[in-house]
Design a protein around this motif. Structure first.
Motif, PDB file in Angstrom:
ATOM      1  N   HIS A   1       2.210   9.262  -5.947  1.00  0.00           N
ATOM      2  CA  HIS A   1       2.764  10.594  -5.702  1.00  0.00           C
ATOM      3  C   HIS A   1       3.868  10.904  -6.714  1.00  0.00           C
ATOM      4  O   HIS A   1       3.934  12.025  -7.244  1.00  0.00           O
ATOM      5  CB  HIS A   1       3.318  10.711  -4.278  1.00  0.00           C
ATOM      6  N   TYR A   2       4.715   9.935  -6.946  1.00  0.00           N
ATOM      7  CA  TYR A   2       5.810  10.116  -7.906  1.00  0.00           C
ATOM      8  C   TYR A   2       5.260  10.431  -9.300  1.00  0.00           C
ATOM      9  O   TYR A   2       5.729  11.349  -9.966  1.00  0.00           O
ATOM     10  CB  TYR A   2       6.694   8.867  -7.949  1.00  0.00           C
ATOM     11  N   LEU A   3       4.264   9.670  -9.730  1.00  0.00           N
ATOM     12  CA  LEU A   3       3.688   9.894 -11.055  1.00  0.00           C
ATOM     13  C   LEU A   3       3.028  11.276 -11.140  1.00  0.00           C
ATOM     14  O   LEU A   3       3.142  11.957 -12.166  1.00  0.00           O
ATOM     15  CB  LEU A   3       2.686   8.795 -11.395  1.00  0.00           C
TER      16      LEU A   3
ATOM     17  N   SER B   1       6.603  17.680 -15.692  1.00  0.00           N
ATOM     18  CA  SER B   1       6.564  17.720 -17.151  1.00  0.00           C
ATOM     19  C   SER B   1       5.800  18.949 -17.641  1.00  0.00           C
ATOM     20  O   SER B   1       6.232  19.630 -18.591  1.00  0.00           O
ATOM     21  CB  SER B   1       5.920  16.440 -17.677  1.00  0.00           C
ATOM     22  N   ILE B   2       4.693  19.251 -16.992  1.00  0.00           N
ATOM     23  CA  ILE B   2       3.905  20.428 -17.360  1.00  0.00           C
ATOM     24  C   ILE B   2       4.725  21.695 -17.118  1.00  0.00           C
ATOM     25  O   ILE B   2       4.769  22.593 -17.967  1.00  0.00           O
ATOM     26  CB  ILE B   2       2.572  20.468 -16.573  1.00  0.00           C
ATOM     27  N   LEU B   3       5.400  21.755 -15.969  1.00  0.00           N
ATOM     28  CA  LEU B   3       6.219  22.930 -15.668  1.00  0.00           C
ATOM     29  C   LEU B   3       7.369  23.077 -16.657  1.00  0.00           C
ATOM     30  O   LEU B   3       7.717  24.192 -17.049  1.00  0.00           O
ATOM     31  CB  LEU B   3       6.748  22.852 -14.237  1.00  0.00           C
TER      32      LEU B   3
ATOM     33  N   THR C   1       0.839  -1.203   0.000  1.00  0.00           N
ATOM     34  CA  THR C   1       0.000   0.000   0.000  1.00  0.00           C
ATOM     35  C   THR C   1       0.874   1.253   0.000  1.00  0.00           C
ATOM     36  O   THR C   1       0.628   2.195  -0.763  1.00  0.00           O
ATOM     37  CB  THR C   1      -0.938   0.006   1.222  1.00  0.00           C
ATOM     38  N   SER C   2       1.904   1.247   0.819  1.00  0.00           N
ATOM     39  CA  SER C   2       2.817   2.387   0.881  1.00  0.00           C
ATOM     40  C   SER C   2       3.532   2.592  -0.449  1.00  0.00           C
ATOM     41  O   SER C   2       3.676   3.731  -0.917  1.00  0.00           O
ATOM     42  CB  SER C   2       3.840   2.159   1.999  1.00  0.00           C
ATOM     43  N   ILE C   3       3.963   1.510  -1.074  1.00  0.00           N
ATOM     44  CA  ILE C   3       4.624   1.604  -2.385  1.00  0.00           C
ATOM     45  C   ILE C   3       3.658   2.166  -3.419  1.00  0.00           C
ATOM     46  O   ILE C   3       4.035   3.020  -4.227  1.00  0.00           O
ATOM     47  CB  ILE C   3       5.177   0.227  -2.814  1.00  0.00           C
ATOM     48  N   ASN C   4       2.427   1.697  -3.412  1.00  0.00           N
ATOM     49  CA  ASN C   4       1.433   2.198  -4.374  1.00  0.00           C
ATOM     50  C   ASN C   4       1.172   3.690  -4.182  1.00  0.00           C
ATOM     51  O   ASN C   4       1.080   4.443  -5.159  1.00  0.00           O
ATOM     52  CB  ASN C   4       0.132   1.401  -4.268  1.00  0.00           C
ATOM     53  N   ILE C   5       1.045   4.116  -2.937  1.00  0.00           N
ATOM     54  CA  ILE C   5       0.818   5.538  -2.656  1.00  0.00           C
ATOM     55  C   ILE C   5       2.024   6.362  -3.103  1.00  0.00           C
ATOM     56  O   ILE C   5       1.873   7.399  -3.757  1.00  0.00           O
ATOM     57  CB  ILE C   5       0.512   5.752  -1.153  1.00  0.00           C
ATOM     58  N   THR C   6       3.221   5.878  -2.771  1.00  0.00           N
ATOM     59  CA  THR C   6       4.441   6.589  -3.160  1.00  0.00           C
ATOM     60  C   THR C   6       4.579   6.639  -4.675  1.00  0.00           C
ATOM     61  O   THR C   6       4.956   7.675  -5.234  1.00  0.00           O
ATOM     62  CB  THR C   6       5.671   5.906  -2.531  1.00  0.00           C
TER      63      THR C   6
END
Length: 155
Positions: free
Chosen positions: A80-82, A89-91, A72-77
């Motif tokens: 967040h990373y994505l 990328s937008i910036l 779960t922590s990996i998925n959340i991280t």
């Protein structure tokens, strides 16, 4: 005499048979004790095995819980990373667009300064051609702000 020897040999058989019975009873008693002891040892062994199995089952449950929390922590991280990567990328695209705009504006200013003397001493320059960007009818464009909105950068 024969009768006395027969009597004595018969009584010796009875004594031998009595001691054999005692010996047999003693052996049976030892056998029963050993059998009871073996049963008790086997019972303790089964209990130790069951306790060890219960501990392993509890450990598996704990490790599964920890594994689920880590996933779960990996998925959340990762999410967040994505999100940050997308924002980054937008910036980058916005920065690149603004950089190109700035370069274009600087080129326009440079051309205006070098060719027409708009921002410098105009007495040394010839009058621009009538269809030029700087004809009096087109001069109001120089004072107009360059506008950009955030909507331009949404993909």
């Amino acid at each position: 005499m024969a009768s006395s020897s027969g009597t004595s040999s018969g009584s010796s058989l009875i004594q031998n048979s009595g001691s054999e019975e005692n010996l047999q009873a003693l052996m049976d008693q030892r056998k029963r004790k050993r059998m009871i002891s073996n049963r008790e040892s086997a019972r303790r062994s089964r209990m130790r095995k069951q306790k060890h199995l219960d501990e392993l089952v509890a450990q598996v449950a704990q490790l599964k819980k920890e594994n689920h929390q880590i996933i779960t922590s990996i998925n959340i991280t990762t999410q967040h990373y994505l999100n940050l990567e997308s924002d980054n990328s937008i910036l980058r695209a916005k920065a690149s667009e603004l950089s190109h705009r700035l370069e274009s504006l600087n080129e326009i200013i440079s051309l205006l300064n070098s060719n027409y003397g708009v921002f410098g001493d105009s007495s040394i320059y010839n009058e621009p051609p009538a269809d030029s960007f700087l004809t009096p009818s087109n001069m109001f464009y120089l004072n107009q702000p360059i506008s950009a909105s955030a909507d331009m950068f949404q993909y």
